[in-house]
Write a protein that holds these residues in place. Structure first.
Motif, short mmCIF file in Angstrom:
data_model
loop_
_atom_site.label_atom_id
_atom_site.label_comp_id
_atom_site.label_asym_id
_atom_site.label_seq_id
_atom_site.Cartn_x
_atom_site.Cartn_y
_atom_site.Cartn_z
N VAL A 1 -4.56 -0.36 4.54
CA VAL A 1 -3.65 -1.18 5.35
C VAL A 1 -4.45 -2.04 6.32
CG1 VAL A 1 -1.91 -1.10 7.20
CG2 VAL A 1 -1.64 0.35 5.17
N ALA B 1 3.90 -1.23 3.73
CA ALA B 1 3.40 0.13 3.61
C ALA B 1 4.51 1.09 3.21
CB ALA B 1 2.80 0.58 4.94
N ALA C 1 1.84 3.62 10.14
CA ALA C 1 1.49 2.46 9.32
C ALA C 1 1.75 1.16 10.07
CB ALA C 1 2.26 2.50 8.00
N GLY D 1 -5.18 5.22 2.25
CA GLY D 1 -4.14 4.22 2.52
C GLY D 1 -4.20 3.66 3.92
N SER D 2 -4.48 4.51 4.92
CA SER D 2 -4.50 4.02 6.30
C SER D 2 -5.65 3.03 6.50
CB SER D 2 -4.61 5.19 7.29
OG SER D 2 -5.82 5.91 7.08
N ALA E 1 0.76 -2.77 9.61
CA ALA E 1 1.66 -3.12 8.51
C ALA E 1 2.80 -3.98 9.05
CB ALA E 1 2.20 -1.86 7.84
N ALA F 1 7.27 -1.50 6.71
CA ALA F 1 6.92 -0.15 6.25
C ALA F 1 8.20 0.62 6.00
CB ALA F 1 6.05 0.57 7.28
N ALA G 1 0.43 5.20 2.67
CA ALA G 1 -0.25 4.34 3.64
C ALA G 1 -0.69 5.08 4.89
CB ALA G 1 0.66 3.18 4.04
N VAL H 1 0.86 -1.19 0.00
CA VAL H 1 0.00 0.00 0.00
C VAL H 1 0.89 1.24 0.00
CG1 VAL H 1 -1.79 1.30 1.23
CG2 VAL H 1 -1.79 -1.21 1.31
N SER H 2 0.69 2.11 -0.98
CA SER H 2 1.43 3.38 -0.97
C SER H 2 0.57 4.46 -0.34
CB SER H 2 1.84 3.77 -2.40
OG SER H 2 0.73 3.83 -3.25
#
Lengths: 360, 360
Positions: free
Chosen positions: B168, B180, B191, B164-165, B196, B199, B159, B156-157
């Motif tokens: 995740v 992440a 993250a 994104g949050s 994650a 990360a 993140a 996930v970019s």
């Protein structure tokens, strides 16, 4: 054993690994006495063989997805022939079989590496083309990956190639309108003959302009499906013109195969978000379970004339196979490039080959 | 009409269209008496409003997918508030509603443009974030587009962003292992706090190297899913590391939003073929039919603590909204950027905001 007479066969050996363009001294046509098939083997009289670009990689030893050809051994190629002697009950004499022991007139083949071809009323060459790997690749791409439905606008690149020429026809069969891109005026004509509603020679300008012109000709705003055999400019142009919910089936990327440095990808992938579009790569090997269904449908379509096989048959028999290979590398083939090498060859199917050409 | 007392509201008017970075003189905070709602309208006391990047476009008039804000009128923004007076039976007094009349304390809103929020036990701010557009966007991407299954490795970019949050956390909820990427050490820590398994801060090196390092940390050869909020280097790095049958959900491409010239796309799209991978763009608007199902699931996950809303709440109430907007543009927000502007604000939800920060 059903037969024990002595058989001699001419066959092409790899003598040295080519660097750059292959030259005649890299190979040698030899003749030898073919041994009788041992237990579990059959003897096949090859009717027709395929010449394909990946063979260059197997000669050079640099191929990553297929074994390099051993030096001083006969080379391999997909071929179709009739079983003339059998030492395995599962593959009786008279069977029409597909195997990977081309580049020779007669081959001793393990029965387990033969596939008996169900639709043997069709010319052997057809089993290497529209009813074989390229044809099924087109079918998977059109039906399963792109899921073409009636009314779709389908763009096909390399549309006079073995895969593309089938994709054009299958898209039409599914009720789509088709735009074809090809690399010569003759190939454009062929694509139209096969049913493409618009077609262009990509040498005539930027692909994006040509595609836009084809869409104007069809009075359509964009494309629903792109069957990509090319990548590069074609892919970027296609992405530019996608409609909502478009599907891009990635089948091949000719444009980068011969490039030693990475080519930039399409700069407009954000359109995949705006248009909620899907781009998907596929390999035939994942779909083997569908082969019987494919062959049954395709054989019917061929018999009824709804799909026309497109072959280039190179002349000269087994002796001409090397020149045929070089000719194919030079782009002198339209549709599937094959070499008839026996009496029971693809030439029998001439009536349904709209672009049958005999070279040399 | 349930109420007829006089209500005054402060509201932000657009006074001039900004060029470049917006400045204070582009807007003005005014106060006016709010009229009683006419037939079919309700009066809403706003609790919290959203500040989002696209509003910059609406101010400048260059936005293509949303109407420009008219000059000398109150600006618009998603907001959540309680109905304090109603002239429409479908939206009674006391309803917690979502609407697009933020940038003001009290709004007269057509009932037809209000959505009554079912899960009004949750803090109003939650309805703008994890239970709102960004949260549902993450849910569609993870569940419907990428179709994450247990054991998947999900990258996930962005993140620590609003989408994104959530992505995740949803990927973890589905049994995936998550890598992440985020833009600061604090965001990387967040993250990891959200679950994650690895990360990195993408400023620490080429994304491809960082992603490879994260995969090594997880002892995994590649990724099964990439949830892309960024495009550019992240997308190319992700494509490089895909496993067979990978799914890339294209949600946003921050990397090109501020670029005036087209950026080259990934040079390695041929890997989509080798890996039989799929890349698909999506927009939330196509999935509105799933909203109730999403909200029911997500509300439960929030209540049980399985999904934690991530907000940055800017302080200052309606008066601070402009600075909050500028702060959001400057990247000072983590998760969803919101501005509490009433007594019944998102601050009530503080206990489940792991990264609740009050700015200024």
């Amino acid at each position: 054993m059903d037969s024990a007479e002595t058989v001699t066969s001419r066959e092409w050996l790899l003598r040295s690994r080519p660097t750059g363009r292959p030259v005649d001294s890299d190979v040698e046509l030899t003749r030898r006495v073919v041994p009788a098939p041992s237990a579990g083997e059959v003897l096949v009289a090859n009717a027709v063989m395929s010449v394909e670009p990946y063979m260059r990689g197997r000669m050079g030893g640099e191929a990553t997805y297929a074994e390099p050809y051993p030096v001083d051994q006969p080379m391999r190629a997909p071929a179709v022939g009739r079983v003339t002697a059998s030492n395995d009950d599962s593959v009786p004499v008279g069977s029409l079989v597909l195997h990977d022991f081309g580049w020779r007139e007669h081959a001793v083949v393990p029965a387990a590496q033969c596939r008996i071809l169900a639709h043997d009323d069709l010319a052997p060459a057809v089993h290497l083309g529209v009813l074989g790997i390229p044809g099924m690749t087109a079918w998977i791409g059109i039906d399963r990956i792109a899921q073409v439905v009636p009314g779709d606008v389908v763009f096909v690149s390399s549309a006079a190639g073995a895969v593309g020429s089938t994709a054009v026809q299958l898209a039409k069969l599914r009720g789509a309108r088709v735009i074809a891109s090809a690399g010569s005026p003759e190939k454009v004509t062929l694509a139209r003959d096969l049913g493409a509603d618009a077609a262009f020679d990509y040498h005539d300008g930027p692909v994006s302009r040509l595609l836009r012109g084809a869409l104007a000709e069809l009075d359509e705003p964009g494309i629903d499906v792109y069957f990509d055999n090319v990548g590069g400019d074609h892919l970027e142009a296609a992405v530019r013109m996608i409609n909502d919910r478009a599907r891009i089936a990635l089948c091949g990327m000719i444009s980068i195969y011969n490039s030693s440095t990475p080519q930039p990808g399409p700069s407009n992938l954000i359109k995949l978000i705006w248009r909620r579009a899907r781009m998907e790569g596929f390999l035939l090997r994942d779909h083997q379970g569908a082969r019987e269904a494919f062959e049954a449908d395709m054989a019917d379509w061929i018999r009824s004339g709804r799909v026309r096989p497109v072959h280039t048959e190179f002349a000269g028999g087994v002796e001409g196979a090397w020149d045929a290979f070089l000719g194919m590398l030079d782009g002198r083939a339209t549709g599937k490039a094959v070499v008839p090498i026996g009496g029971d060859s693809g030439t029998r199917g001439g009536t349904f080959l709209p672009d049958k050409e005999v070279r040399r």
